[in-house]
Write an enzyme that holds these catalytic residues in place. Structure first.
Site, short mmCIF file in Angstrom:
data_model
loop_
_atom_site.label_atom_id
_atom_site.label_comp_id
_atom_site.label_asym_id
_atom_site.label_seq_id
_atom_site.Cartn_x
_atom_site.Cartn_y
_atom_site.Cartn_z
N TYR A 50 17.39 -43.52 31.69
CA TYR A 50 16.56 -43.28 30.56
C TYR A 50 15.03 -43.49 30.88
O TYR A 50 14.02 -42.91 31.01
CB TYR A 50 16.77 -43.91 29.35
CG TYR A 50 16.01 -44.00 28.33
CD1 TYR A 50 15.12 -42.72 27.88
CD2 TYR A 50 15.80 -45.16 27.27
CE1 TYR A 50 14.36 -42.92 26.59
CE2 TYR A 50 15.08 -45.10 26.23
CZ TYR A 50 14.12 -44.00 25.93
OH TYR A 50 13.31 -43.96 24.92
N TYR A 59 24.03 -60.25 28.94
CA TYR A 59 22.91 -59.24 29.42
C TYR A 59 21.33 -60.14 29.63
O TYR A 59 20.89 -60.01 30.64
CB TYR A 59 22.66 -58.30 28.42
CG TYR A 59 21.51 -57.42 28.55
CD1 TYR A 59 21.16 -56.74 29.86
CD2 TYR A 59 20.42 -57.20 27.63
CE1 TYR A 59 19.95 -55.96 30.04
CE2 TYR A 59 19.32 -56.63 27.78
CZ TYR A 59 19.07 -56.05 28.96
OH TYR A 59 17.62 -55.08 29.18
N LYS A 87 19.36 -61.18 33.12
CA LYS A 87 18.06 -60.86 33.67
C LYS A 87 17.29 -62.21 33.87
O LYS A 87 16.29 -62.05 34.62
CB LYS A 87 17.31 -60.05 32.35
CG LYS A 87 17.81 -58.57 32.45
CD LYS A 87 17.53 -57.67 33.51
CE LYS A 87 17.99 -56.23 33.18
NZ LYS A 87 17.33 -55.19 34.30
N ASN A 131 12.12 -53.06 22.45
CA ASN A 131 13.18 -51.99 22.35
C ASN A 131 12.49 -50.65 22.93
O ASN A 131 11.74 -50.05 22.12
CB ASN A 131 13.43 -52.04 20.97
CG ASN A 131 14.44 -52.91 20.51
OD1 ASN A 131 14.30 -54.11 20.95
ND2 ASN A 131 15.71 -52.57 20.40
N ARG A 164 26.73 -57.41 14.61
CA ARG A 164 27.08 -57.34 16.09
C ARG A 164 26.78 -58.48 16.98
O ARG A 164 25.85 -59.26 16.70
CB ARG A 164 26.11 -56.07 16.70
CG ARG A 164 26.72 -55.53 18.02
CD ARG A 164 25.95 -54.43 18.53
NE ARG A 164 24.66 -54.81 18.79
CZ ARG A 164 23.55 -54.10 19.54
NH1 ARG A 164 23.68 -52.77 19.49
NH2 ARG A 164 22.56 -54.67 19.97
N ALA A 165 27.94 -58.82 17.55
CA ALA A 165 27.81 -60.33 18.15
C ALA A 165 26.56 -60.25 19.46
O ALA A 165 26.30 -59.25 20.05
CB ALA A 165 29.05 -60.38 19.02
N1 UDP Z 1 22.11 -51.31 15.48
C1 UDP Z 1 22.59 -50.84 14.21
N2 UDP Z 1 23.38 -49.79 14.24
C2 UDP Z 1 23.48 -49.03 15.47
C3 UDP Z 1 22.82 -49.68 16.55
C4 UDP Z 1 22.37 -50.61 16.40
O1 UDP Z 1 22.48 -51.33 13.13
O2 UDP Z 1 24.08 -47.80 15.19
C5 UDP Z 1 21.26 -52.49 15.44
C6 UDP Z 1 21.53 -53.35 16.61
O3 UDP Z 1 22.31 -54.50 15.89
C7 UDP Z 1 20.28 -54.37 16.76
C8 UDP Z 1 19.33 -53.19 16.53
O4 UDP Z 1 19.78 -52.13 15.62
O5 UDP Z 1 19.87 -55.29 15.76
C9 UDP Z 1 18.68 -52.53 17.79
O6 UDP Z 1 19.68 -52.19 18.77
P1 UDP Z 1 19.68 -51.51 19.99
O7 UDP Z 1 21.37 -51.43 20.51
O8 UDP Z 1 19.10 -50.40 19.79
O9 UDP Z 1 18.80 -52.23 21.00
P2 UDP Z 1 18.99 -53.95 21.23
O10 UDP Z 1 17.96 -54.60 20.46
O11 UDP Z 1 20.23 -54.61 21.43
O12 UDP Z 1 18.36 -53.91 22.89
#
Ligand code: UDP
Length: 323
Positions: free
Chosen positions: A11, A141, A145, A170, A276-277
């Site tokens: 991406y 992750y 990094k 993000n 989400r963990a």
């Molecule tokens: N998130 C959510 N629903 C989804 C996907 C992501 O609520 O379907 C939340 C996720 O828990 C985080 C935020 O959106 O708090 C951004 O998640 P993403 O995976 O896009 O990026 P990250 O911050 O993990 O790199």
């Protein structure tokens, strides 16, 4: 400049390749296509399919491409997956990246631009987060990094490899040609846009009890072309350094869903889920350093504009890259 881009079929890599080519650079993409897509590689680039685990292939690559600089995007980048499969993250992001650095040293390549992440900070003590904030990752992750950033310091000191480590917040949005198409989609904006695209019944909100105004997580969304601009500028860095790349604005999950509703004009049902963990509640960049030192000028600061570019790309590419 001759630039080698690992992960140039992914991406962010694909958008950076397009930008480098538009600036007149000569680009070779190295990608194993497990996450990336052949159709995401700009046709003007040279393409070598291969894996960073393959040391002889990396030596051949350095010999034939003779890069003056390497941009390293190839990595795994999902917080949730890293909490289930840490081996994959430490192996691909650390061991395989180390093979790349070793091949660079063997062939005298001294410039490196690294895709790092705000996940190296963990749960920040204060926001906005500047580059001197303590780095205490809360998922494998981010840890992978951070380990690589530490490795880079030693390759600079011992081998003179100058690096710019770009800590993305993000990434989101798309160009006309290149956008976000992960084989398994977990990122917020593309997941939410799958609802108006008819591919998903509802949007999910992972956690509504965070210490934030609406209870959902806050992130700093940055347009992928603004990331690309920073990478091109980072090629000029004379002294190794670390830069946050974010806009400095925080947008909650519920606000992102609101922006998607507004941009698409479609109703998006929402289902509240548990946390989400590995997710920090709030990640917002203090991005002044990149602007001062690199001369970076991000163009997108409204979430609606970022979502709108992603939506246009998905409408034009309903089946993604189709592979
Ligand atoms: N998130 C959510 N629903 C989804 C996907 C992501 O609520 O379907 C939340 C996720 O828990 C985080 C935020 O959106 O708090 C951004 O998640 P993403 O995976 O896009 O990026 P990250 O911050 O993990 O790199």
């Amino acid at each position: 400049m001759k630039i080698l881009v690992t992960g140039g079929a992914g991406y962010i890599g694909s958008v950076c390749v397009e930008d480098l080519l538009n600036r007149g650079h000569n680009v070779t993409v190295f990608d194993n296509l497990t996450e990336g897509h052949k159709n995401a590689i700009d046709r003007r680039a040279n393409f070598v399919q291969g894996d960073l685990a393959d040391k002889p292939a990396l030596s051949d690559l350095m010999r034939t491409a003779q890069p003056e600089a390497v941009m390293h995007f190839a990595a795994n980048a999902l917080v949730g997956e890293s909490m289930q499969n840490p081996y994959k993250y430490f192996y691909n992001n650390v061991s395989c990246g180390l093979n790349l650095l070793h091949a660079m040293v063997e062939h005298g390549v001294k410039r490196f631009v690294f895709s790092s992440t705000c996940a190296t900070y963990g749960i920040p003590e204060t926001v906005p987060i500047d580059e001197l904030a303590p780095q205490k990752p809360v998922n494998p992750y981010g840890e992978s990094k951070l380990i690589f950033e530490k490795i880079l310091r030693w390759f600079d000191e011992i081998h003179g490899v100058t690096f710019a480590s770009l800590r993305y917040f993000n990434a989101a949005g798309a160009t006309e040609a290149f956008g976000e198409d992960h084989r398994i989609e977990t990122h917020l904006i593309p997941c939410v846009l799958q609802v108006p695209l008819g591919k998903r019944e509802h949007a999910q909100v992972f956690g509504t009890d965070y210490p934030t105004p609406d209870g959902s997580c806050i992130r700093d969304y940055i347009h992928v072309t603004d990331l690309a601009q920073a990478h091109a500028l980072a090629l000029e860095v004379k002294k190794s350094d670390f830069f946050n790349l974010g806009i400095g604005g925080g947008v909650s999950v519920l606000e992102v869903i609101g922006a998607c509703t507004k941009v698409t004009g479609k109703d998006i049902p929402v289902v509240k889920q548990t946390r989400r963990a590995g997710d920090p509640p709030r990640l917002i960049a203090s991005a002044g350093k990149a602007q001062e030192v690199l001369g970076w000028r991000p163009q997108f600061d409204r979430i609606e504009d970022i979502v709108s570019s992603a939506w246009s790309w998905h409408l034009r590419h309903p089946a993604g890259y189709g592979d």
